[in-house]
Design an enzyme around this catalytic site. Sequence first.
Site, short mmCIF file in Angstrom:
data_model
loop_
_atom_site.label_atom_id
_atom_site.label_comp_id
_atom_site.label_asym_id
_atom_site.label_seq_id
_atom_site.Cartn_x
_atom_site.Cartn_y
_atom_site.Cartn_z
N SER A 100 62.01 -122.29 -21.11
CA SER A 100 62.85 -123.22 -21.87
C SER A 100 62.09 -123.80 -23.04
O SER A 100 60.87 -123.98 -22.99
CB SER A 100 63.31 -124.36 -20.95
OG SER A 100 63.89 -125.41 -21.69
N TYR A 160 61.92 -131.27 -15.35
CA TYR A 160 62.48 -129.94 -15.63
C TYR A 160 61.52 -129.13 -16.50
O TYR A 160 61.20 -127.98 -16.19
CB TYR A 160 63.84 -130.08 -16.32
CG TYR A 160 64.36 -128.76 -16.86
CD1 TYR A 160 64.78 -127.76 -16.01
CD2 TYR A 160 64.43 -128.54 -18.24
CE1 TYR A 160 65.26 -126.54 -16.51
CE2 TYR A 160 64.90 -127.33 -18.74
CZ TYR A 160 65.31 -126.34 -17.87
OH TYR A 160 65.78 -125.15 -18.38
#
Length: 329
Positions: free
Chosen positions: A132, A157
């Site tokens: 990501s 995350y």
Amino acid sequence: MKILVTGAAGFIGAHLSLALMKEGHQVVGIDNLNSYYDPSLKNARLASLFSFQEKVGKSFRFEKIDICNAVALSRLFADEQFELVCHLAAQAGVRYSIEHPEAYVQSNLVGFSNVMECCRRFSIKHFLFASSSSVYGNNQSIPYKESDRTDAPVSLYAATKKSNELMAHSYASLYELPTTGLRFFTVYGPWGRPDMAPFLFTKALFEGKSIKLFNHGDLMRDFTYIDDIIEGVVRILRIPPEKGDNNGLPFRILNIGNATPVQLDKFVSTLEQLTGITAKKEFLPMQPGDVDATWADVSALKALTDYSPSTSLEQGLSAFITWYKKYYL
């Protein structure tokens, strides 16, 4: 080739499964169909894959498997003898990680480890996984390059995604597992996730509700259309890294983004133009875990695949709105 797609009922996973079927591959998809967002959308994505399979006779099979279940996962690998693995299953969402950290540890660390261990044991020819743009944190050097430091994540995350990159590097080093990690930049489009800005803003417009603009709207995002993402993934999948690609390891990390960041107010105004609806705006402070800007340098992707994303925001949002109206209105 026989290819495993984890997270096949997810946004990117469903699109990728369809693209691989169109290329003539045998695709096996797995997903745990959790309730992070409405499972009916996940089931609808799967239904569209089965519908395509029935119409054109392509090969797609789905099993409901949680990647945290190492026994079930190992059994699947043994039975199917995959050649390639596209690992997209993960607990997504920056803000959700603040309230539910345990979900990220299980799915993004334990589950990731299970998938990677199966890839090692069953001699997968190319292990491709989703990282990501969140790993860049609040990096002030833009556009983001793969060589930039990524050791200061601002959300759990992001920390789990950075951990995935480190874990994968170790497997490439220890076991010569050909591995590619892809840093996705704000993916949007038809069948998109309900927790992301394009979906949330569009829903608010059609329902006459206010759009929440964090950091008082002073944010910039590298919105990347789903078809561009899938084209990049499919091209990369065909080119497994070789032993000498990265300090003697079959390992690489690549950005996939549009490389054209958009200010949030421009994003909202484009939605207004395409829907004909004037937005009600609610300006809020910055949320924990958010970053000011994302912007991908895609020169490495271009050099490897002779491809870089190019769908304009207007084109991408128009396609998304058309799908949203058909599915929800």
